[in-house]
Write a protein that holds these residues in place. Structure first.
Motif, short mmCIF file in Angstrom:
data_model
loop_
_atom_site.label_atom_id
_atom_site.label_comp_id
_atom_site.label_asym_id
_atom_site.label_seq_id
_atom_site.Cartn_x
_atom_site.Cartn_y
_atom_site.Cartn_z
N VAL A 245 -19.07 9.26 -6.13
CA VAL A 245 -17.95 9.61 -5.26
C VAL A 245 -17.23 8.32 -4.89
O VAL A 245 -17.73 7.55 -4.06
N PRO A 246 -16.11 8.00 -5.50
CA PRO A 246 -15.46 6.72 -5.25
C PRO A 246 -14.70 6.69 -3.92
O PRO A 246 -14.47 7.73 -3.29
N GLY A 247 -14.33 5.47 -3.52
CA GLY A 247 -13.50 5.30 -2.33
C GLY A 247 -14.23 5.49 -1.02
O GLY A 247 -13.59 5.80 -0.01
N ARG A 248 -15.53 5.29 -0.98
CA ARG A 248 -16.30 5.46 0.26
C ARG A 248 -16.73 4.09 0.78
O ARG A 248 -17.29 3.27 0.04
N LEU B 215 -20.50 6.63 -3.39
CA LEU B 215 -21.68 7.39 -3.01
C LEU B 215 -22.34 7.92 -4.27
O LEU B 215 -21.66 8.31 -5.22
N VAL B 216 -23.67 7.92 -4.27
CA VAL B 216 -24.43 8.45 -5.40
C VAL B 216 -24.84 9.87 -5.03
O VAL B 216 -25.66 10.08 -4.13
N GLY C 262 -27.36 7.62 -1.47
CA GLY C 262 -27.00 6.35 -0.86
C GLY C 262 -25.65 5.86 -1.35
O GLY C 262 -24.86 6.62 -1.94
N TRP C 263 -25.41 4.57 -1.12
CA TRP C 263 -24.12 3.93 -1.42
C TRP C 263 -24.35 2.75 -2.33
O TRP C 263 -25.35 2.02 -2.19
N ASP D 63 -14.06 13.30 -6.13
CA ASP D 63 -13.52 12.66 -4.92
C ASP D 63 -13.89 13.39 -3.64
O ASP D 63 -13.49 12.99 -2.55
N ALA D 64 -14.64 14.48 -3.75
CA ALA D 64 -15.06 15.24 -2.56
C ALA D 64 -16.44 15.84 -2.81
O ALA D 64 -16.75 16.27 -3.92
N ILE D 65 -17.24 15.87 -1.75
CA ILE D 65 -18.55 16.52 -1.82
C ILE D 65 -18.34 17.96 -1.37
O ILE D 65 -18.60 18.32 -0.21
N SER D 66 -17.83 18.76 -2.26
CA SER D 66 -17.43 20.13 -1.97
C SER D 66 -18.37 21.09 -2.68
O SER D 66 -18.41 21.13 -3.92
N SER D 67 -19.12 21.88 -1.93
CA SER D 67 -20.06 22.82 -2.53
C SER D 67 -19.39 23.81 -3.47
O SER D 67 -19.93 24.08 -4.55
#
Length: 275
Positions: free
Chosen positions: A100-103, A112-113, A135-136, A173-177
């Protein structure tokens, strides 16, 4: 009785000495209100940060509870679940791992991994997919392979994010279920886990994150409301002057005092009739 002042323009009414003096007084009151509002905002930040630090300390010190006792797959995620410390067992699907980039972490922007965990041993979620932020990392090269086999995890719950632009090239780009459901399958949890501890341990290159925070955390609501009240009072002071200028330009109404009534006529003495 005196005649009322004749109507005039707003500009001329505003330049009258009494209006200018009143403007200075009300601007001074507005400045005081603005300063008090800024002071209350500063207090809101200070008290909010202290309260949030206590809350985070309580989350870290809390004993984990089984994930199934807090949230089941495909069920609604409530706001009071954010930061709940839970324990879960399952097996990572390394092929489904995403970045997840840009964090940002400690002021540095990275990734984020995000790895799917097939939960085992849970009555409600056996075989369901739990999105896990392991984690990051500062660079994609730092993202390790997840531990193989069954892993015991302790972490903090966070609500699923709004949908982004989808999953492509191993990134999202989003942690969207809902979006992850299309890639990983289901059933899936409506939130995700932020890892605090893993057994077996993961590589040290993946930096563990702090407990997640609810939106708006870090501000004391009571002091924030006081700040808004002071700023509203300051705005009222300026609006009051403008209202008075408008009344001044329209002309003052006549004095309320009534015109004195004519005095009663003095009776003329009647001469006595001659005898």
């Amino acid at each position: 009785m005196t005649d009322p002042e004749a109507p005039t323009t707003l500009w001329r009414a505003a330049r009258r000495p009494r209006m200018l003096l009143l403007l200075l007084l009300l601007l001074g009151a507005a400045a005081v209100c603005g300063r008090l509002g800024a002071w209350q905002l500063d207090r809101a930040e200070v008290r909010g940060v202290r309260a949030e630090e206590r809350h985070v300390a309580e989350l870290v010190a809390a004993d984990p509870v089984p994930l199934d006792d807090v949230l089941a797959p495909q069920t609604a995620f409530h706001g009071d679940m954010v930061g709940r410390k839970v324990a879960v067992t399952g097996a990572y699907d390394a092929d489904g791992q995403l970045l997840v980039p840009g964090r940002a972490h400690d002021g540095v922007t990275g990734y984020l991994v995000l790895t799917p965990l097939r939960v085992t041993g849970g009555a409600a979620g056996d075989g369901a997919v739990l999105p896990v932020v392991r984690g990051w990392v500062a660079s994609p090269d730092d993202a390790d392979e997840p531990p193989a086999g069954d892993v015991d995890l302790v972490g903090y719950l966070q609500v699923s994010e709004s949908a982004g632009s989808g999953v492509r090239d191993g990134r999202t780009d989003a942690i969207s279920s809902p979006e992850l459901l299309n890639v990983w399958g289901g059933p899936i949890w409506t939130g995700y886990l932020v890892v605090a501890a893993s057994d077996p341990a993961q590589a040290p290159s993946v930096v563990l994150l702090d407990p997640p925070r609810s939106p708006g955390a870090g501000l004391n609501i009571q002091n924030l409301a006081y700040a808004a009240q002071w700023w509203i009072f300051g705005g009222f002071a300026v609006l009051l002057w403008w209202r008075l200028v408008r009344d001044e330009a329209a002309g003052r109404p006549p004095e309320a005092a009534a015109t004195p009534a004519d005095p009663p006529a003095t009776p003329t003495p009647t001469e006595p009739a001659p005898h």
